[in-house]
Structure formats: structure tokens, C-alpha cells
Scaffold this active site. Structure first.
Site, PDB file in Angstrom:
ATOM      1  N   HIS A  36      -8.641  -5.702   5.606  1.00 10.47           N
ATOM      2  CA  HIS A  36      -9.237  -6.330   4.550  1.00 10.47           C
ATOM      3  C   HIS A  36     -10.690  -5.954   4.349  1.00 10.47           C
ATOM      4  CE1 HIS A  36      -6.284  -9.657   5.244  1.00 10.47           C
ATOM      5  NE2 HIS A  36      -6.423 -10.044   3.828  1.00 10.47           N
TER       6      HIS A  36
ATOM      7  N   GLU B 187       4.336  -4.233  -5.111  1.00  9.16           N
ATOM      8  CA  GLU B 187       2.355  -3.184  -5.334  1.00  9.16           C
ATOM      9  C   GLU B 187       4.112  -2.325  -6.234  1.00  9.16           C
ATOM     10  OE1 GLU B 187       1.019  -5.887  -2.264  1.00  9.16           O
ATOM     11  OE2 GLU B 187       2.988  -4.211  -2.781  1.00  9.16           O
TER      12      GLU B 187
ATOM     13  N   PHE C  66      -6.091  -6.526  -1.787  1.00 12.37           N
ATOM     14  CA  PHE C  66      -7.099  -5.248  -1.051  1.00 12.37           C
ATOM     15  C   PHE C  66      -6.522  -4.539  -1.213  1.00 12.37           C
ATOM     16  CE2 PHE C  66      -7.694  -9.867   0.423  1.00 12.37           C
ATOM     17  CZ  PHE C  66      -9.460 -10.290   0.317  1.00 12.37           C
ATOM     18  N   ALA C  67      -7.621  -3.011  -0.851  1.00 11.84           N
ATOM     19  CA  ALA C  67      -6.859  -1.975  -1.474  1.00 11.84           C
ATOM     20  C   ALA C  67      -6.021  -1.360  -0.251  1.00 11.84           C
ATOM     21  CB  ALA C  67      -8.703  -1.165  -0.381  1.00 11.84           C
ATOM     22  N   ASP C  68      -6.117  -2.424   1.142  1.00  5.58           N
ATOM     23  CA  ASP C  68      -5.546  -2.283   2.614  1.00  5.58           C
ATOM     24  C   ASP C  68      -4.076  -2.597   2.295  1.00  5.58           C
ATOM     25  OD1 ASP C  68      -8.307  -3.803   2.076  1.00  5.58           O
ATOM     26  OD2 ASP C  68      -8.329  -3.148   4.355  1.00  5.58           O
ATOM     27  N   TYR C  69      -3.683  -3.179   1.324  1.00  5.49           N
ATOM     28  CA  TYR C  69      -2.467  -4.109   0.756  1.00  5.49           C
ATOM     29  C   TYR C  69      -2.006  -2.571  -0.028  1.00  5.49           C
ATOM     30  CZ  TYR C  69      -3.497  -8.079   3.598  1.00  5.49           C
ATOM     31  OH  TYR C  69      -3.623  -8.878   4.901  1.00  5.49           O
TER      32      TYR C  69
ATOM     33  N   PRO D 142       2.675   0.455   0.196  1.00  4.56           N
ATOM     34  CA  PRO D 142       3.616   0.031  -0.460  1.00  4.56           C
ATOM     35  C   PRO D 142       3.707   0.606  -2.206  1.00  4.56           C
ATOM     36  CG  PRO D 142       3.073  -1.998  -0.035  1.00  4.56           C
ATOM     37  CD  PRO D 142       1.490  -2.316   0.468  1.00  4.56           C
TER      38      PRO D 142
END
Length: 561
Positions: free
Chosen positions: A481, A410, A436-439, A442
Site C-alpha cells: 500500500h 487489472e 493502489f499502484a502496488d496492485y 497483474p
């Protein structure tokens, strides 16, 4: 390495003289900088470069302004001087004057830059500009332009994960980047043995394909010049990355807030001073018979006169106006002329679901501006168009040069977007920041960089980047997620955060975000991608002004702040 171009025997006297003058000028400024702090005049942070003289001179000498792109780090004072920056510009930066060409006195001292020449204003976060250098190199290659991108840094910064991402990505994409590692054996007080198992940090990258590594003595002017000249030739001709690993010595403490006597003994400090590259170069010039001691003394006097003259001008130069702190926080957004109030008749255009509105708007903007690019994870492989198929069909229509996959990295996705947007002001970049926004977490450091580039450069550069993120609940994915992260994003000055809820909002706001300057976080409510409740009529080329408040029968009153 190829033929040695430079030696004491083969180098013209006027070139040898120029190098000695630059090195002497730099050292006089390097030695003078702490005095400004002692006199409470500024230069609150100073990282002396003494001991890095050979490689820094060489970086500046091979850099071609307005053609190459240079990303110096905070110890690169001589690099900046060798590149053409004046003593006055260096002092103005150090004491944070309004006339500082790097950023009008907004950045921390010892962050030398001249964006007009492509000497970029970089962060204090060590090594993260490697990603920006890779992004610029992507622009150089995609537009078949002359020049290379040069990233300069200390060896300890290579322990950062995003430095690996940069070098790995540049090698995978085959980009003309020179990564200069100035190895002085310490990361502040941490010795190199505590940083890496390899004695040379460059050895950590030996197994990467398409990457050349050149080693040199960064204390030796001629060895450094030969290394940098060969690196630039190789990167230019082959369009491939190069690491130049320069062995240096740190003569002084890491910075004016460090005491090296707490972790280096007297013998080590004595050896460091004995290895002084400037003294070695001076002795070489005299022993070769090219210069007399009197000639070099005269050059010393000239350099001192330039420093004194620069000081007198800089010390009386205006300070930044405190009221200007609110200038250049966020660039002005694109203003709609076709739909100035974000209004449209209820049944104008086609009726689309939110996901189709996004897809069609992306395609329309790619047709509108040929300098539009998009990349991210799972973005374009055969018939795949992202996890939710928002980008479906883009690569087939616009090709792999403009629509392509990125590594699962990212920081790399966002950092290279920052970098590539520097290449041309009309470039517009959309990235899928994470599946996903959750990831997205980083990439937060690179997001912070995006948020204050415009402010930090005093309005000289704005990263024109839209970061798309599929957000919110829907699939019951628990912690990773189903997060809604806009609350965190809205705390950063300089970032626009957009969150549409209907198809016409999605189309209009996405178009406005892409055409606007500056970074935008574009949150996509994945629960509404295909939900009939978000389906509306979308007029052709619909636009929504960010500040419009509108009410129509498609949906309720919505404000865009």
C-alpha cells in the site's frame, strides 16, 4: 444450431469456386513461406495454418470490413486472405517490407493485419487480444453500432488468465464478441491433455451465464461456415458473446523453429495429412459433380499465377528505412493554447486541495468531451468514488454508461481500455488501474501492449488511455500500500509518466494527459491528496504543457520531461 445454410447441394457454384480459390491461394502461400527464410529473404517466423482451413475460411467470409472488428492470431493466414487481404499484402508482411499494411514491416512476420479495415495488429503474446476484442465490443454496444468483434486463437491460449477475464467480462457486460477457438490439440509440443482437464477447451466456460458455445468441425468448410454464420447472427441479434470451438488438425510443425517429429509419431503425422481439409474439399467438389478435375486444376494455376505475381512485386519493394525506427514511438501531446507555458497568476481561479483539483478536472473533461469514459475497481457504487473518493460524484452526473465499476481484474481493466479506444479516435478513456499502484503488477502485460501499439502499427493506432494510480507512502501499508512504482514505468518507450505535486499541476497535467493521444500513467501522490502543502489556486480549465518548465510563487521550479 439453427438452419444449415451451407452444403455442397445448396451452395452456388460461383461461391464454391471462390472458396476453393481462396483456400488454394492460401495454401500456396503457406507452403511457400518457409522458402523465404531458407533464401535469407525474411519470414523469420512462420506458423503454418494447414489443417485449419475450414474455420479460417469461414471467419474471413463472415467478417465485414470496416464494420466488424477482427483480431487474428499468428496462424490466421487464410483468415486474412479470406477477409480480403491480397497475396502481395501477405508476402509484404512476411518479408517485412515498408509497404506492409499491418505495420510497415515493424512487427514479427506472420502477424497479418490491415487496421484500415479493422483487421487489428495483435501481439505475439498468445490470446491477450481477447481483451482488446472485448473492449471494441463495448464500444460497438455503447454506440449502438452495427457489427461484431471477432477474436481468433488456438485452444492452448485459453489457459491464460486474461482469456478467462475476457470471456467472463464479455458475458457479464453482454457484449457482441465471437471467441473462435481453433483446436489443433497442441500448444507447440504440449498436448491438450496437459493443458486442461476438459477435452474441449470451450467446456471450461460452460457455467458462465449469457455465453453460447457452438461446436464445429474446423476442417469442414460447410460445417465451419454454418457455425460462424450462426455465431454472428446470434451475437448481433442478442448482443451476447459466443464461443465457436472448431476442431482442427495441425499438419505441419508448430512453426519453422519447431520439429514435430520429436513429439509426434509417424502414425499420428500420417493421420494428420490424411485429414487435410483442402484435399477433402477438392474431393467433395469433384464427387458432387459440381466441378471437374480440369476445372480445379485451372483454379490451381490461377492461384499459383497470383502468388508468383505478388512475389515479383514484393521482393523488389522498398525495405523500411533503418532511421525510421524512432518514428511513432509516442504521439505528440496536446498543446495548450490557453496556458502555453503552464503559467498563471498566483491567485487566479479557486484554491483547491490536490484531490479536489483531480475531481473537478475529471468532471470538466467529461463535460468537454462526451466520448470520455472511466472505469476501475470500487469506482462508482452509490456514494463511493474510489478508495480515496477522487471520482466521487462522477457516476451521478454522467451515468453508468460512462462511469462504471470493473471486476477485480487489472488485465481486464487495462486491456479493454486498449480495445475500446480502437472504436473511435475521439474516445478518451481514464481507468483506475488498481486501487493502489502496488496492485498494478497483474496488468503489466497489457501495459506493455499499450506502450508499443503506436510504434508497432507504424502510427496507425494509438490507445488514448490515461491510467490513474494512487502512489507512494502515507498509510504505512508496508509492501502493498506504499510503493512508488514510477521507476519501473519510465523504462518503457511509448509511455508518458506524469507525477504532479501541487493542485494546479494535478489539474493541468491531468487535462493535458486526457486530451493527448497515446497512453499516460498518471501517478497520484496519495499523501498529498488532502495535505495543505499541495493546495494552490487553480485557474478555470487550466492546462500544463508536458514540456514546460515553470517557476511561480505557488511552488518551486518543476520540469516535465
Amino acid at each position: 444450431m439453427e438452419k444449415q445454410l451451407y452444403s455442397i447441394q445448396t451452395t452456388e457454384k460461383d461461391v464454391l469456386r471462390k472458396w476453393y480459390y481462396l483456400m488454394t491461394l492460401g495454401r500456396k502461400l503457406d507452403d511457400r513461406a518457409p522458402n523465404y527464410l531458407k533464401q535469407a529473404l525474411g519470414w523469420s517466423y512462420h506458423a503454418p495454418y494447414a489443417g485449419h482451413d475450414g474455420i479460417q475460411l469461414a471467419i474471413g467470409q463472415v467478417f465485414e470490413k470496416k464494420v466488424d472488428h477482427l483480431f487474428p492470431y499468428y496462424r490466421d493466414m487464410l483468415t486474412a486472405i479470406s477477409s480480403g487481404m491480397t497475396a502481395e499484402e501477405i508476402i509484404m508482411n512476411g518479408i517485412s517490407k515498408a509497404g506492409d499494411v499491418a505495420g510497415g514491416g515493424r512487427h514479427m512476420s506472420n502477424h497479418f493485419a490491415k487496421p484500415e479495415w479493422n483487421i487489428h495488429n495483435v501481439s505475439s503474446a498468445t490470446g491477450n487480444h481477447t481483451l482488446h476484442a472485448v473492449g471494441v465490443a463495448r464500444g460497438i454496444k455503447k454506440y449502438n453500432a452495427p457489427g461484431v468483434s471477432i477474436s481468433s486463437q488456438g485452444e492452448s491460449s485459453t489457459s491464460e488468465g486474461y482469456v478467462f477475464e475476457a470471456i467472463n467480462g464479455a458475458s457479464n457486460e453482454k457484449l457482441p464478441v465471437i471467441f473462435v477457438i481453433q483446436d489443433n490439440h497442441y500448444g507447440i509440443s504440449v498436448p491438450k491433455r496437459d493443458q486442461t482437464a476438459n477435452f474441449f477447451a470451450a467446456e471450461n466456460y460452460k457455467g458462465i451465464k449469457n455465453l453460447r458455445i457452438i461446436y464445429c468441425d474446423g476442417k469442414n468448410v460447410f460445417d465451419s461456415m454454418n457455425a460462424m454464420t450462426e455465431a454472428k447472427r446470434y451475437a448481433t441479434e442478442n448482443q451476447l458473446p459466443v464461443i465457436v470451438h472448431a476442431s482442427c488438425v495441425r499438419i505441419h510443425s508448430h512453426s519453422n523453429s519447431d520439429r514435430q517429429d520429436l513429439y509426434r509419431d509417424d502414425n499420428e503425422l500420417h493421420c494428420a495429412k490424411a485429414a487435410d481439409p483442402l484435399n477433402r474439399y477438392r474431393i467433395t467438389l469433384i464427387k458432387s459433380g459440381k466441378f471437374t478435375e480440369e476445372e480445379l486444376n485451372q483454379i490451381d494455376t490461377e492461384a499459383q499465377a497470383e502468388v508468383s505475381k505478388a512475389h515479383k512485386k514484393a521482393i523488389v519493394a522498398p525495405n523500411p528505412d533503418p532511421a525510421s525506427i524512432f518514428n511513432f514511438v509516442t504521439p505528440d501531446p496536446y498543446v495548450s493554447t490557453k496556458y502555453p507555458e503552464g503559467l498563471h497568476t498566483v491567485e487566479s481561479g479557486e484554491k483547491w486541495k490536490l484531490i479536489k483539483a483531480l475531481n473537478e478536472t475529471l468532471k470538466a473533461e467529461f463535460r468537454h468531451n462526451p466520448n470520455t469514459f472511466i472505469w476501475g475497481q470500487d469506482l462508482a457504487n452509490k456514494e463511493k468514488g474510489g478508495i480515496f473518493n477522487v471520482t466521487k460524484g462522477l457516476q451521478q452526473e454522467f451515468g453508468k454508461e460512462r462511469v462504471f465499476n470493473a471486476p477485480i481484474a487489472e488485465d481486464y481493466i487495462v486491456g479493454t481500455a486498449n480495445g475500446m479506444s480502437r472504436f473511435r479516435d475521439d474516445i478518451r478513456i481514464i481507468v483506475e488501474g488498481a486501487e493502489f499502484a502496488d496492485y498494478f503488477w497483474p496488468a503489466m502485460e497489457q501495459l506493455v501492449e499499450l506502450s508499443h501499439e503506436y510504434w508497432r502499427t507504424n502510427g496507425q493506432f494509438s490507445p488514448n488511455v490515461v491510467i490513474r494510480l494512487a502512489s507512494g507512502g502515507y498509510i504505512g501499508g508496508g509492501l502493498y500500500h506504499s510503493q512508488s512504482i514510477e521507476g519501473s514505468m519510465t523504462t518503457f518507450p511509448g509511455l508518458r509518466v506524469v507525477y504532479p505535486s501541487f493542485a494546479d499541476d494535478a489539474a493541468g497535467l491531468l487535462r493535458t494527459a486526457i486530451r493527448s493521444k497515446g497512453p499516460t500513467i498518471f501517478m497520484e501522490p496519495k499523501a498529498l491528496y488532502n495535505d495543505p502543502v499541495a493546495e494552490t489556486y487553480v485557474p478555470k480549465d487550466f492546462e500544463v504543457d508536458r514540456k514546460s518548465t515553470r517557476l511561480n510563487s505557488s511552488h518551486a521550479n518543476i520540469s516535465y520531461a
